[in-house]
Design a protein around this motif. Sequence first.
Motif, PDB file in Angstrom:
ATOM      1  N   GLU A  60      -2.930   6.325  -6.945  1.00 34.92           N
ATOM      2  CA  GLU A  60      -3.430   7.077  -5.794  1.00 34.92           C
ATOM      3  C   GLU A  60      -3.844   8.461  -6.274  1.00 34.92           C
ATOM      4  N   ARG A 113       0.010   0.804  -8.544  1.00 32.13           N
ATOM      5  CA  ARG A 113      -1.095   1.384  -7.789  1.00 32.13           C
ATOM      6  C   ARG A 113      -1.311   2.795  -8.313  1.00 32.13           C
ATOM      7  N   SER A 143       0.851  -1.192   0.000  1.00 37.74           N
ATOM      8  CA  SER A 143       0.000   0.000   0.000  1.00 37.74           C
ATOM      9  C   SER A 143       0.882   1.235   0.000  1.00 37.74           C
TER      10      SER A 143
END
Length: 158
Positions: free
Chosen positions: A152, A150, A65
């Motif tokens: 974001e 990822r 994450s």
Amino acid sequence: MSRARIPPDSRRDLWIPAGFVLFFIALAGLQLWFVLLANRSFSGLVTDPKPASGVHAAAHAPDWSARLAFAPDTPLAGRLSVELKGADGAPLTPDRLIATAERATRFPQLLPIAFHAVGPGRFEAPLRLPLAGDWAVRLTLTQAGATSERIETLEVAP
């Protein structure tokens, strides 16, 4: 009262409006058939199940994450920091970290971000944005031969 009589010559022309009506009924039937055919053959949106070159499938990529923070010096410039954590919550230091900031406007913006390590699992980069608003930061992380990505969201106020 006398009834008006239709001359026999005018009856011969009644096929013209009937022809128009039948033509449009046939056209509506053809369009209905096309719609039914399209609905039966289209199963929805299709995404490419194969990963892009150099990127492994998500099942093989490590779980991690990212938490972004933007500390502005001026309204559109400042320091972007990212904190990476593994699946166990421990700081994650990847072999390679590539990042871009993207904003979809009339003229799409795509800015590369050059992060440098400031601690275990912490990275910083100077960032100067041309526009305020919502920016999508795409982080591509490579660790132990596995690459994952990822996206974001970063909100930058004017």
